[in-house]
Design a protein around this motif. Structure first.
Motif, short mmCIF file in Angstrom:
data_model
loop_
_atom_site.label_atom_id
_atom_site.label_comp_id
_atom_site.label_asym_id
_atom_site.label_seq_id
_atom_site.Cartn_x
_atom_site.Cartn_y
_atom_site.Cartn_z
N LEU A 189 0.67 -1.10 0.07
CA LEU A 189 0.12 0.10 0.10
C LEU A 189 0.84 1.39 0.03
O LEU A 189 1.59 1.48 0.74
N PHE A 190 0.83 2.16 -1.20
CA PHE A 190 1.59 3.28 -1.30
C PHE A 190 0.43 4.49 -1.40
O PHE A 190 -0.39 4.48 -2.14
N VAL A 191 0.90 5.43 -0.22
CA VAL A 191 -0.18 6.78 -0.27
C VAL A 191 0.52 7.95 -0.44
O VAL A 191 1.55 7.97 0.21
N LYS A 192 -0.04 8.93 -1.28
CA LYS A 192 0.40 10.09 -1.22
C LYS A 192 0.05 10.50 0.10
O LYS A 192 -1.37 10.91 0.34
N PRO A 193 0.45 11.45 1.03
CA PRO A 193 0.21 12.07 2.30
C PRO A 193 -0.81 13.13 1.92
O PRO A 193 -0.70 13.92 0.93
N PRO A 194 -1.73 13.45 2.61
CA PRO A 194 -2.65 14.55 2.23
C PRO A 194 -1.91 15.89 2.56
O PRO A 194 -1.28 15.99 3.69
N GLY A 253 4.28 2.59 2.38
CA GLY A 253 4.90 3.98 2.76
C GLY A 253 4.07 5.04 2.23
O GLY A 253 3.41 4.78 1.05
N ALA A 254 4.35 6.20 2.47
CA ALA A 254 4.03 7.63 2.10
C ALA A 254 5.13 8.32 1.08
O ALA A 254 6.32 8.21 1.71
N TRP A 255 4.80 8.81 0.19
CA TRP A 255 5.70 9.46 -0.80
C TRP A 255 5.16 10.98 -0.99
O TRP A 255 4.30 11.26 -1.41
N ASP A 256 6.48 11.88 -0.31
CA ASP A 256 5.95 13.37 -0.41
C ASP A 256 6.59 14.04 -1.71
O ASP A 256 7.84 14.10 -1.75
N ALA A 298 3.30 12.93 -6.70
CA ALA A 298 3.69 11.58 -6.07
C ALA A 298 3.05 10.52 -6.62
O ALA A 298 3.21 9.26 -6.64
N ASN A 299 1.56 10.53 -7.11
CA ASN A 299 0.91 9.50 -7.53
C ASN A 299 1.52 8.82 -8.42
O ASN A 299 1.48 7.48 -8.68
N ALA A 300 1.83 9.41 -9.75
CA ALA A 300 2.60 8.67 -10.68
C ALA A 300 3.88 7.87 -10.47
O ALA A 300 4.01 6.96 -10.90
N VAL A 356 -1.45 -1.51 -4.07
CA VAL A 356 -2.69 -0.27 -4.34
C VAL A 356 -2.01 1.02 -4.09
O VAL A 356 -1.10 1.26 -3.01
N VAL A 357 -2.17 1.81 -4.78
CA VAL A 357 -1.65 3.40 -4.65
C VAL A 357 -2.99 4.27 -4.62
O VAL A 357 -3.86 4.17 -5.45
N SER A 358 -2.99 5.08 -3.43
CA SER A 358 -4.06 6.07 -3.13
C SER A 358 -3.63 7.33 -2.79
O SER A 358 -2.57 7.65 -2.29
N PHE A 359 -4.57 8.13 -2.87
CA PHE A 359 -4.79 9.54 -2.40
C PHE A 359 -6.00 10.05 -1.93
O PHE A 359 -6.89 9.84 -2.54
#
Length: 376
Positions: free
Chosen positions: A50-55, A79-82, A87-89, A108-111
């Motif tokens: 699970l990879f998430v762009k942080p809010p 992890g989260a990617w700043d 970040a999503n791509a 899964v990639v989400s934001f």
């Protein structure tokens, strides 16, 4: 060895866009992920990354762990990617590399974020050392870059209006778009500047919402019988200085490097591209990306975008679901979703015969850039 086409986007899902009062970004992520897993027909227990762009409006430590816990999964990798809106791509490409390395099977990639009904103050924060001289918020940096482009190339306002009109008038036909009223050039030009030369319709929406994608290998998608897997043909990245004033060239971006890398990986040239989903947080960002991707020469975008070139039936169909200027201000993921729909043939503004799509994601004040190329 090439990774082009070895992984696919197997599912996409999103919340409604606009206002979600009382909703947390975690709950919006969960809703979007469930929708993406349903689209891929994958049980959540099969997700091992699970990879998430942080809010943007509420950065939190261990954010991916919170989303995974709320979803009820225990992935091996996460992890989260700043990287701001890029970040999503980037996270999609990281998932692909982890899959090809044999570390994971399904990612899964989400934001998600809620700046419209939650906290929009982040968009008004001081920007670097120049905040000492009154540089606050997002608009001044883009306004400075836009003014430089106008000064160097005599770019007319109609060039920016053509971009705003294409995004908005595609959004009109998208029932899920946040803003659906049509825009003509007279209305665009009549609007007073917010921060000169940026007019109202040059600027992104502010939106609550969330989106997610499911990534797996093409082989796994065939094994699972995924209905409409979309191959990921290429990706690339670029990054420049934090401070706008320190840049050697304010009218070029690292989209040059990002786009060239992704197109080379996909085995395409700009002339081969059928449609684009370009990060249009501001019209100047979209215009410069078109130039830096090589669709036209630097300073010649005004001629390139005129006469409906960016419309669904134009020379280079652009942001066919409305982009950040019409569909939702949610940074980047909506462009990836629309790229998938174009490759599936399910867009409300379907481009006839489209066999590939280039997608740009961008972060900060044109500081980071990430590109995806999808095919069929």
């Amino acid at each position: 060895m090439t990774l082009s086409g070895t992984c696919v986007i197997a599912g996409i899902g999103a919340t409604a866009f606009g206002k979600h009062p009382g909703r947390s970004s975690v709950s919006l992520n969960v809703e979007a992920i469930r929708a993406a897993l349903s689209d891929a027909r994958v049980d959540k227990d099969r997700v091992d990354a699970l990879f998430v762009k942080p809010p943007t409006s509420d950065f939190q430590m261990l954010y991916t762990v919170k989303v995974a816990s709320a979803l009820g999964i225990q992935p091996r990798m996460g992890g989260a990617w700043d990287q701001g809106g890029a970040a999503n791509a980037t996270l999609i490409s990281i998932a692909c590399m982890a899959i090809e390395a044999g570390q994971i099977d399904i990612a899964v990639v989400s934001f998600a974020d809620n700046p419209r009904t939650g906290n929009a103050a982040v968009y008004a924060r001081p920007r670097g050392d120049d905040s000492l001289y009154g540089w606050f918020g997002t608009l001044p940096g883009y306004a400075m870059i836009m003014q430089r482009h106008i000064g160097e190339f005599r770019t007319p306002p109609e060039a920016f209006g053509a971009i705003a009109m294409a995004a908005r008038n595609h959004g009109v036909r998208n029932p899920k778009a946040q803003v659906r009223n049509p825009l003509n050039m007279d209305d665009y030009l009549a609007a007073d500047p917010l921060v000169a030369p940026l007019r109202r319709d040059d600027c992104t929406l502010i939106s609550d919402g969330g989106g997610a994608v499911v990534i797996m290998s093409a082989k796994k998608a065939a094994e699972l019988g995924v209905d409409a897997p979309v191959p990921i043909l290429g990706w690339g990245y670029g990054q420049t200085f934090y401070e706008v004033a320190y840049r050697r060239d304010m009218t070029s971006t690292m989209a040059q490097t990002s786009g060239a890398t992704a197109l080379k990986m996909a085995g395409l040239t700009p002339q081969d591209v059928d449609c684009v989903q370009i990060y249009d947080c501001f019209t100047i960002a979209a215009l410069m990306t078109l130039e830096d991707y090589g669709f036209c020469q630097k300073g010649q975008a005004a001629d390139f975008v005129k006469d409906g070139a960016l419309m669904q039936d134009g020379a280079l169909p652009f942001n066919t679901s409305g982009g950040l200027l019409s569909e939702t201000g949610m940074p980047g993921m909506q462009l990836i979703h629309e790229g998938v729909r174009q490759m599936r043939g399910t867009s409300v503004n379907q481009v006839k015969g489209a066999g590939n799509v280039v997608i740009s994601n961008q972060g900060g004040v044109m500081q980071t850039h990430s590109t995806l190329v999808l095919g069929q």
